[in-house]
Design a protein around this motif. Structure first.
Motif, PDB file in Angstrom:
ATOM      1  N   GLY A 165      41.000  10.832  71.276  1.00  0.00           N
ATOM      2  CA  GLY A 165      40.628  10.698  72.482  1.00  0.00           C
ATOM      3  C   GLY A 165      42.721  10.153  72.826  1.00  0.00           C
ATOM      4  O   GLY A 165      43.035   9.933  74.313  1.00  0.00           O
ATOM      5  N   GLU A 166      43.023   8.742  71.972  1.00  0.00           N
ATOM      6  CA  GLU A 166      43.753   8.620  72.250  1.00  0.00           C
ATOM      7  C   GLU A 166      45.493   9.566  71.972  1.00  0.00           C
ATOM      8  O   GLU A 166      45.308  10.459  71.554  1.00  0.00           O
ATOM      9  CB  GLU A 166      43.976   7.268  71.298  1.00  0.00           C
ATOM     10  CG  GLU A 166      43.085   6.338  72.129  1.00  0.00           C
ATOM     11  CD  GLU A 166      42.942   5.743  70.833  1.00  0.00           C
ATOM     12  OE1 GLU A 166      43.894   5.495  69.848  1.00  0.00           O
ATOM     13  OE2 GLU A 166      42.343   4.844  70.906  1.00  0.00           O
ATOM     14  N   ARG A 167      46.108   9.055  72.461  1.00  0.00           N
ATOM     15  CA  ARG A 167      47.256   9.618  72.247  1.00  0.00           C
ATOM     16  C   ARG A 167      48.426   8.772  71.435  1.00  0.00           C
ATOM     17  O   ARG A 167      48.179   8.197  70.927  1.00  0.00           O
ATOM     18  CB  ARG A 167      48.408   9.600  73.962  1.00  0.00           C
ATOM     19  CG  ARG A 167      49.523  10.615  73.750  1.00  0.00           C
ATOM     20  CD  ARG A 167      50.116  10.286  75.222  1.00  0.00           C
ATOM     21  NE  ARG A 167      51.028   9.247  75.024  1.00  0.00           N
ATOM     22  CZ  ARG A 167      51.917   9.244  75.939  1.00  0.00           C
ATOM     23  NH1 ARG A 167      52.594   9.149  77.483  1.00  0.00           N
ATOM     24  NH2 ARG A 167      52.786   8.546  75.330  1.00  0.00           N
ATOM     25  N   GLU A 168      48.840  10.349  70.988  1.00  0.00           N
ATOM     26  CA  GLU A 168      49.352  10.736  69.675  1.00  0.00           C
ATOM     27  C   GLU A 168      51.116   9.700  69.807  1.00  0.00           C
ATOM     28  O   GLU A 168      51.324  10.227  70.690  1.00  0.00           O
ATOM     29  CB  GLU A 168      49.691  11.366  68.704  1.00  0.00           C
ATOM     30  CG  GLU A 168      49.961  11.009  67.497  1.00  0.00           C
ATOM     31  CD  GLU A 168      50.167  12.214  65.907  1.00  0.00           C
ATOM     32  OE1 GLU A 168      50.979  12.267  65.553  1.00  0.00           O
ATOM     33  OE2 GLU A 168      49.567  13.359  66.813  1.00  0.00           O
ATOM     34  N   ILE A 169      51.012   8.332  68.708  1.00  0.00           N
ATOM     35  CA  ILE A 169      53.002   7.926  68.932  1.00  0.00           C
ATOM     36  C   ILE A 169      53.108   8.383  68.184  1.00  0.00           C
ATOM     37  O   ILE A 169      53.048   8.412  66.611  1.00  0.00           O
ATOM     38  CB  ILE A 169      52.677   6.336  69.126  1.00  0.00           C
ATOM     39  CG1 ILE A 169      51.653   6.054  70.407  1.00  0.00           C
ATOM     40  CG2 ILE A 169      54.304   6.087  69.884  1.00  0.00           C
ATOM     41  CD1 ILE A 169      51.688   4.475  70.869  1.00  0.00           C
ATOM     42  N   ILE A 170      54.555   9.084  68.338  1.00  0.00           N
ATOM     43  CA  ILE A 170      55.482   9.605  67.298  1.00  0.00           C
ATOM     44  C   ILE A 170      57.003   8.399  67.338  1.00  0.00           C
ATOM     45  O   ILE A 170      57.702   8.490  68.107  1.00  0.00           O
ATOM     46  CB  ILE A 170      55.649  10.938  67.567  1.00  0.00           C
ATOM     47  CG1 ILE A 170      54.399  11.704  67.012  1.00  0.00           C
ATOM     48  CG2 ILE A 170      56.475  11.566  65.592  1.00  0.00           C
ATOM     49  CD1 ILE A 170      54.439  13.431  67.229  1.00  0.00           C
ATOM     50  N   ALA A 171      57.093   8.517  66.323  1.00  0.00           N
ATOM     51  CA  ALA A 171      58.232   7.076  66.331  1.00  0.00           C
ATOM     52  C   ALA A 171      59.313   8.001  65.836  1.00  0.00           C
ATOM     53  O   ALA A 171      59.359   8.990  64.609  1.00  0.00           O
ATOM     54  CB  ALA A 171      57.848   6.140  65.247  1.00  0.00           C
ATOM     55  N   ARG A 172      60.446   7.845  66.481  1.00  0.00           N
ATOM     56  CA  ARG A 172      61.070   8.487  66.305  1.00  0.00           C
ATOM     57  C   ARG A 172      62.430   7.671  65.881  1.00  0.00           C
ATOM     58  O   ARG A 172      62.573   6.394  66.595  1.00  0.00           O
ATOM     59  CB  ARG A 172      61.712   9.369  67.599  1.00  0.00           C
ATOM     60  CG  ARG A 172      60.591  10.616  67.127  1.00  0.00           C
ATOM     61  CD  ARG A 172      61.665  12.034  68.082  1.00  0.00           C
ATOM     62  NE  ARG A 172      60.170  12.873  68.118  1.00  0.00           N
ATOM     63  CZ  ARG A 172      59.821  13.749  69.584  1.00  0.00           C
ATOM     64  NH1 ARG A 172      60.940  14.333  69.882  1.00  0.00           N
ATOM     65  NH2 ARG A 172      59.003  14.327  69.321  1.00  0.00           N
ATOM     66  N   ASN A 173      64.132   7.408  65.631  1.00  0.00           N
ATOM     67  CA  ASN A 173      65.545   7.278  64.832  1.00  0.00           C
ATOM     68  C   ASN A 173      66.120   7.156  65.784  1.00  0.00           C
ATOM     69  O   ASN A 173      66.163   8.659  66.420  1.00  0.00           O
ATOM     70  CB  ASN A 173      65.978   7.510  63.810  1.00  0.00           C
ATOM     71  CG  ASN A 173      64.851   6.720  62.327  1.00  0.00           C
ATOM     72  OD1 ASN A 173      63.729   6.279  62.768  1.00  0.00           O
ATOM     73  ND2 ASN A 173      65.249   7.405  61.710  1.00  0.00           N
TER      74      ASN A 173
END
Length: 173
Positions: A165-173
């Motif tokens: 249920g947590e939101r996925e964090i996607i790191a971008r450059n």
């Protein structure tokens, strides 16, 4: 020519008399059958407070001291020699025969006397087999190793179960 000696056993050859111990003449020392001992015989010393068993198993001499309080009680059992009055212990190899007779009145009187002298209960004749040992469950087998406890468990085929249920964090450059 050699002289013949009596072979090992409780009663000498030709003796038809069964085991009879007098509870009023304690301490007493006698021999009893023991299927696991060398020669099939063990020596027993019976006192009011303790019992001492001497036997030889595979060439090793043993002496076992047991307090009378550790016995369960006095009961009647069927033996190959007849009905026997037995001092019963939780360990069947420590049970001690006190009287072997077919006479019910003699057995009942001795049962009462032995029970009073040793301060142990008279147990009913129990012919059922002992209950099988309870198998204990192993709690450790169901636990995760400590290094995995800190990690989340999940299903690789279902990514939604990993994030819970947590939101996925996607790191971008």
């Amino acid at each position: 020519m050699r002289r013949q000696t009596a072979t090992g056993g409780i009663n000498p050859a030709g003796s038809s008399r069964g085991l009879r111990l007098d509870p009023l003449t304690l301490p007493v020392s006698f021999a009893a059958r023991d299927s696991r001992a060398d020669g099939g015989v063990r020596q027993i010393e019976l006192h009011r407070e303790r019992v001492t068993l001497h036997r030889v198993v595979h060439g090793m001499q043993m002496t076992i001291n047991v307090r009378v309080k550790e016995f369960i009680g006095v009961t009647v059992r069927d033996t190959p020699e007849g009905r026997a009055l037995v001092l019963l212990h939780r360990d069947p190899s420590l049970a001690i025969p006190l009287l072997v007779t077919e006479d019910a009145t003699e057995r009942a009187a001795a049962w009462q006397t032995w029970s009073e002298i040793l301060a142990l209960p008279q147990l009913a004749d129990d012919k059922r087999d002992p209950a099988p040992r309870r198998r204990r469950s192993n709690a450790i087998s169901e636990r995760r190793p400590t290094f995995l406890v800190r990690r989340r468990s999940g299903d690789l085929l279902n990514p939604a179960s990993v994030y819970r249920g947590e939101r996925e964090i996607i790191a971008r450059n």
